[in-house]
Design an enzyme around this catalytic site. Structure first.
Site, PDB file in Angstrom:
ATOM      1  N   ASP A 368      -4.163  -0.616 -12.145  1.00  0.00           N
ATOM      2  CA  ASP A 368      -3.730  -0.431 -10.620  1.00  0.00           C
ATOM      3  C   ASP A 368      -3.081  -1.653 -10.178  1.00  0.00           C
ATOM      4  OD1 ASP A 368      -5.817  -1.971 -10.042  1.00  0.00           O
ATOM      5  OD2 ASP A 368      -7.059  -0.681  -8.847  1.00  0.00           O
ATOM      6  N   ASN A 376       1.173  -3.087   1.951  1.00  0.00           N
ATOM      7  CA  ASN A 376       1.484  -2.080   2.796  1.00  0.00           C
ATOM      8  C   ASN A 376       1.118  -2.871   4.191  1.00  0.00           C
ATOM      9  OD1 ASN A 376       2.170   0.223   1.419  1.00  0.00           O
ATOM     10  ND2 ASN A 376      -0.092   0.699   0.964  1.00  0.00           N
ATOM     11  N   ASP A 385       5.756   2.238  -0.927  1.00  0.00           N
ATOM     12  CA  ASP A 385       6.161   3.202  -1.809  1.00  0.00           C
ATOM     13  C   ASP A 385       7.313   2.643  -2.960  1.00  0.00           C
ATOM     14  OD1 ASP A 385       4.722   4.918  -0.328  1.00  0.00           O
ATOM     15  OD2 ASP A 385       6.171   5.706   0.888  1.00  0.00           O
ATOM     16  N   GLU A 411      -2.889   3.953  -5.873  1.00  0.00           N
ATOM     17  CA  GLU A 411      -2.047   2.802  -6.451  1.00  0.00           C
ATOM     18  C   GLU A 411      -2.772   2.817  -7.875  1.00  0.00           C
ATOM     19  OE1 GLU A 411      -5.191   0.208  -4.353  1.00  0.00           O
ATOM     20  OE2 GLU A 411      -4.418   2.166  -4.093  1.00  0.00           O
TER      21      GLU A 411
END
Length: 489
Positions: A368, A376, A385, A411
Site C-alpha cells: 500500500d 489527500n 486519485d 490505497e
C-alpha cells in the site's frame, strides 16, 4: 368459312401512363394492334373511360408512377377488370409493383425499359396468345414447391444466426435449391453507410466482386444504377432484370452472359426501422422466367427471413458486447482499471487450485501507499486519485502476463504471482518498490510503498495466505516504510 371470317378480331385497348410523350409513343407503336386504342394519364381518367365503354385489354405502364402514392388507385383499376386481360409494363428498377398489383387481380407483365419495336412485339404476342397464364398450373405448382423447399432450407440457416457472415453464407447455399438459380449473394450495409459483398455461393468462376470490380464501398460502384443487387440495396425497391441489355450496360451484360446468367433479381433486405434497407439478396438465373404472385410473395418472405437472421446476428453480437461490458464493470476497479477485490479473491482461488494440481509455487505480494491520507489532506483527492492510477500503471508495467494486479482496498494492492517462489517474490516486490518510488506523480512529486511477500503453503487456504502477507506488510510499515518484508510460515 372464309379466311377473312376466321381471322381474329383485334380487341379494344386502354393504355395508362402519366407522361404524355410515353402515351404518344405507345400509340404510334401499337395502335394498329387494336380495334381502337384509348390513352389515359392516370387511374381516375382510365376508370372514367371504362365507364363510358369497356376495353378488352388494359395496359398499365408503371414508368413514373409512385408505388406509395398510386398503388391504391391502380390496384382498384386492376380489381375492376374481374379477370379481363391486364398487361403491366414494369421498370426493372421497381419490381415491387408486381406482387403489390397481383394482390388485386390476375395480370401479365413485361419488364422494361423496351424500345418501341420490342414493346409492340411483346403486346402483339400476348394479344395473339390470348393472355395465357405465364406458367401452366402444374409447372407453377412445381416451381412453388421448389420455392417452399428453398424457404425451409433458408429457415434452417437461422441456426447460424449467431454470426452474420456465416448466416449469409449458409443462406446463399440454401437459395441454390431453387431450379434455374445459378448464383446467390448477400450485400450488407455496414458502418460508414456503404455496401459490402458479405457472402456469395454458386457457379464456380462467377465472382460478383470481379463483376462489380470491388467487394466493398459498392454504393460508389459505377454499376450501382444498373445491377439489381446494388439497386435494391440503395433504393429499397426490388429490381428485376429479365433481359440483361435493359440495364444499359453492355459490358456488364456480356460478363454475365459469359457465366451463363440471363436474369438477375435484387430483393431489398428491410431494416428493423424506417430508413434505408440493411442490404439486399441478389439472385442470378440461367434463364428468364415470369413470376407468379405466389412466387414473388415467397421471394419477399426470403428477404424478410434474411432480415430476421441478420437482426438475430446483430442482437447476439450486441448481447456479447453488453455481457463483456457488464463483466468488465463487475470485475474491474473503475479508478485504476485493475481487478477489483471481489474478482481478485476469485482469481486467487483459481490460482490456488492450479498450484495444488500441478504442484507449482504461488506467491502473493501485498503493498500500500505510504502516508496516503496525508496526500489527500495536503493536495486534495484528485491528486490522490492520480497517485493511485500512477502506482497501478507503474506496477502493471513491471508484471508478467500471468501476474494479476488487484486493488484490494483504498490505497492497498495485491499481486497474484503464479509459478513464483518466496525468493522470486521478494525480487519482484523490490522491483515494484523501486519503480514506484521513482515514478513522478503530478501534484505531489513522489510516493513510496511498503510491501509484504508470502508463498502459498502446501495445505494453506487463500484466507490464511492473505493473513500472513498482510502481517508482513504491517512489519514493513513498522520498519520505517518503503521496504519489503517476507511473511513467516
Amino acid at each position: 368459312m372464309s379466311q377473312q371470317e376466321s381471322a381474329p378480331v383485334p380487341p379494344t385497348g386502354l393504355y395508362v401512363n402519366p407522361v404524355g410523350q410515353r402515351r404518344a409513343d405507345f400509340q404510334h407503336a401499337c395502335a394498329a394492334l387494336f380495334d381502337g386504342l384509348r390513352v389515359a394519364d392516370g387511374a381516375e381518367q382510365a376508370a372514367a373511360m371504362l365507364a363510358q365503354g369497356p376495353s378488352a385489354v388494359l395496359v398499365l405502364d408503371l414508368e413514373r408512377f409512385e408505388l406509395g402514392i398510386d398503388l391504391p388507385a391502380l390496384g382498384e383499376l386492376v380489381a375492376s377488370r374481374n379477370g379481363a386481360p391486364v398487361l403491366v409494363l414494369c421498370p426493372f428498377t421497381n419490381a415491387r409493383w408486381l406482387p403489390a398489383l397481383m394482390q388485386h387481380g390476375p395480370l401479365d407483365y413485361v419488364i422494361g425499359p423496351l424500345p418501341a419495336d420490342e414493346t409492340r412485339r411483346q403486346v402483339e404476342a400476348r394479344l395473339q396468345a390470348g393472355f395465357e397464364a405465364p406458367l401452366e398450373p402444374t409447372a407453377a405448382e412445381a416451381e412453388l414447391a421448389a420455392l417452399l423447399a428453398v424457404r425451409t432450407e433458408a429457415q434452417a440457416a437461422l441456426q447460424e444466426a449467431d454470426d452474420g457472415i456465416r448466416f449469409a453464407e449458409r443462406l446463399c447455399a440454401a437459395l441454390l435449391r431453387w431450379p434455374g438459380l445459378v448464383h446467390a449473394a448477400v450485400f450488407g450495409l455496414h458502418e460508414g453507410g456503404d455496401l459490402r459483398l458479405d457472402a456469395q455461393h454458386g457457379k464456380p468462376g462467377l465472382d460478383l466482386a470481379a463483376v462489380l470490380q470491388r467487394r466493398e464501398r459498392l454504393l460508389q460502384s459505377p454499376l450501382r444504377h444498373a445491377f439489381p443487387g446494388l439497386l435494391a440495396a440503395s433504393s429499397g425497391e426490388a429490381a428485376l432484370l429479365d433481359a440483361l441489355d435493359k440495364a444499359g450496360e453492355p459490358a456488364l451484360a456480356a460478363v454475365l452472359r459469359e457465366q451463363g446468367v440471363q436474369m438477375v433479381l435484387g430483393l431489398p433486405i428491410p431494416a428493423p426501422g424506417p430508413g434505408a434497407p440493411r442490404g439486399a439478396l441478389c439472385l442470378l438465373f440461367d434463364h428468364a422466367r415470369p413470376f407468379s404472385r405466389a412466387q414473388l410473395t415467397a421471394c419477399d418472405d426470403l428477404a424478410q427471413l434474411a432480415a430476421f437472421g441478420l437482426r438475430m446476428a446483430d442482437l447476439m453480437r450486441e448481447s456479447e458486447e453488453l455481457l463483456g461490458r457488464v463483466t468488465h464493470l463487475a470485475t474491474t476497479d473503475a479508478l485504476t482499471n485493475v481487478a477489483n477485490r471481489r474478482h481478485g479473491e476469485y482469481l486467487m482461488e483459481q490460482e490456488i487450485k492450479r498450484a495444488r494440481r500441478y504442484r507449482l509455487p504461488l506467491a502473493l505480494i501485498a503493498f500500500d501507499i505510504d502516508r496516503f491520507r496525508a496526500i489527500n489532506d495536503s493536495f486534495g483527492h484528485p491528486v490522490g486519485d492520480m497517485a493511485l492510477r500512477v502506482v497501478a500503471d507503474t506496477a502493471r508495467s513491471l508484471l508478467r502476463s500471468s501476474d494479476v494486479l488487484v486493488r484490494s482496498g483504498g490505497e492497498e494492492f495485491q499481486v497474484i504471482a503464479p509459478h513464483t517462489s518466496a525468493i522470486d517474490g521478494l525480487k519482484m516486490a523490490e522491483k515494484l518498490r523501486a519503480a514506484i518510488e521513482a515514478a513522478e506523480i503530478p501534484g505531489c512529486d513522489h510516493v513510496t510503498v511498503s510491501l509484504g511477500v508470502a508463498q502459498l503453503g502446501e495445505t494453506e487456504s487463500g484466507d490464511s495466505l492473505a493473513v500472513r502477507v498482510n502481517a508482513a506488510l504491517a512489519r514493513a510499515k513498522r520498519a520505517g516504510r518503503n521496504c519489503v518484508e517476507l511473511a513467516m510460515q
